[in-house]
Design a protein around this motif. Structure first.
Motif, PDB file in Angstrom:
ATOM      1  N   MET D  85      -3.021   2.749  -7.783  1.00 26.92           N
ATOM      2  CA  MET D  85      -1.777   3.245  -7.159  1.00 26.92           C
ATOM      3  C   MET D  85      -0.968   2.087  -6.579  1.00 26.92           C
ATOM      4  O   MET D  85       0.253   2.045  -6.698  1.00 26.92           O
ATOM      5  N   LYS D  87      -0.975  -1.007  -7.711  1.00 23.83           N
ATOM      6  CA  LYS D  87      -0.369  -1.775  -8.793  1.00 23.83           C
ATOM      7  C   LYS D  87       0.807  -1.034  -9.424  1.00 23.83           C
ATOM      8  O   LYS D  87       1.812  -1.668  -9.762  1.00 23.83           O
ATOM      9  N   LEU D  88       0.699   0.276  -9.545  1.00 21.39           N
ATOM     10  CA  LEU D  88       1.828   1.053 -10.096  1.00 21.39           C
ATOM     11  C   LEU D  88       3.045   0.911  -9.169  1.00 21.39           C
ATOM     12  O   LEU D  88       4.178   0.804  -9.633  1.00 21.39           O
ATOM     13  N   MET D  90       3.702  -1.723  -7.213  1.00 24.42           N
ATOM     14  CA  MET D  90       4.238  -3.068  -7.462  1.00 24.42           C
ATOM     15  C   MET D  90       5.027  -3.105  -8.768  1.00 24.42           C
ATOM     16  O   MET D  90       6.097  -3.705  -8.849  1.00 24.42           O
ATOM     17  N   ASN D  91       4.492  -2.464  -9.795  1.00 24.59           N
ATOM     18  CA  ASN D  91       5.159  -2.446 -11.102  1.00 24.59           C
ATOM     19  C   ASN D  91       6.493  -1.716 -11.025  1.00 24.59           C
ATOM     20  O   ASN D  91       7.435  -2.045 -11.752  1.00 24.59           O
TER      21      ASN D  91
END
Lengths: 110, 110, 110, 110
Positions: D85, D87-88, D90-91
């Motif tokens: 979650m 990383k999503l 950040m993406n």
């Protein structure tokens, strides 16, 4: 690595009619697979243990890495000596001796 | 790849006092990282697109693969020419021309 | 890893119209690149040093490995739970407890 | 990927007394080896050919990637849902929908 050795690698490929498969993308994938086979010798082992027990496979896999490097360079039209000297020159800019001596940090952290 | 180039690679390492970090396991890991950086040029791209757009980085990363191969060989005491000739000889047994010509299959499937 | 998390990963991809690029070969290449970025945290370092200094990047790269694993499974039509239980069952055959306990050797060497 | 499956992976490890070998560096190396074995299915092949001919091995190797990801996370103390979650999120900053829709370029090139 002699010019003679490079010629042997290319001759081996051509005697077997393999150049048709050797597009750069699949050669880069091949390099990746061979490096993994080299690295496998060090899984769960220290350098010392790997080197004392697995030299035959280490020799074989490093040879595969070099062979695919030569095939890749030829497929793309790169000269091994030129690209290495170019990279050492770039590295000299990123890692000047006075800043980098004895340090393992990446240049972004020097 | 000249003996002269190999000497430059080792000199670069020694001018920076880096040999202390160059154990075979970490050099094999380094090879793995550099091959991934070479392969990255082909992510989501065909060979043609990668080669037309990203030659500078492809040159740089292949050079890194060769540099680490030389450093690894030196750390373990391997001669690049010897190990390549040895592997080509083994490959000749696994892939005799009459069986392997024009085929991409692994020797276990020939 | 919840079903809810898997749904978020797929939604992120579809909101950006990225499924068109997600063929299995390029997703496998992507997995390879992300694992290299995870491994980079351990280059020249012990486990202890890497974990004490680089947890933020380790978290990020392991997340990328998991995200691409989910995207690859979806592209190929694989169920994560099924394939894991199948592999654990195969591993139980290769590594029966009485033979494998406390040993790091590959099954071919047990 | 159920909590139950994660528990099975850890139980398999502990029944065999393997936790002693599972330091994060060697687990990251293991992840690298398994991803290479997955990628090998695509060497010299298109996605279509690989998926039509090699699904059994693809299932096995993706399972290994997931198993080692779970073992790595447990060794380092990471929660799979949390890191994904994060990383999503950040993406989402790097690849806002309005800028990234339909584009394969890296965020640095958007």
């Amino acid at each position: 690595m002699d010019e003679r050795i490079i010629a042997e690698i290319l001759k081996f490929r051509d005697e077997r009619g393999w150049k048709q498969y050797h597009n750069p993308k699949d050669l880069a994938i091949s390099l990746s697979l061979e490096v993994a086979e080299l690295l496998e010798n060090f899984q769960w082992s220290s350098s010392e243990e790997a080197v004392s027990k697995r030299i035959p496979n280490i020799r074989e896999e490093l040879a595969d890495v070099l062979i695919y490097s030569v095939l890749f360079a030829e497929a793309v039209g790169l000269d091994l000596n030129d690209i290495i000297m170019e990279k050492l020159s770039m590295n000299n800019q990123k890692y000047p001796i006075e800043k980098a001596f004895g340090k393992k940090e990446k240049y972004t952290e020097l």
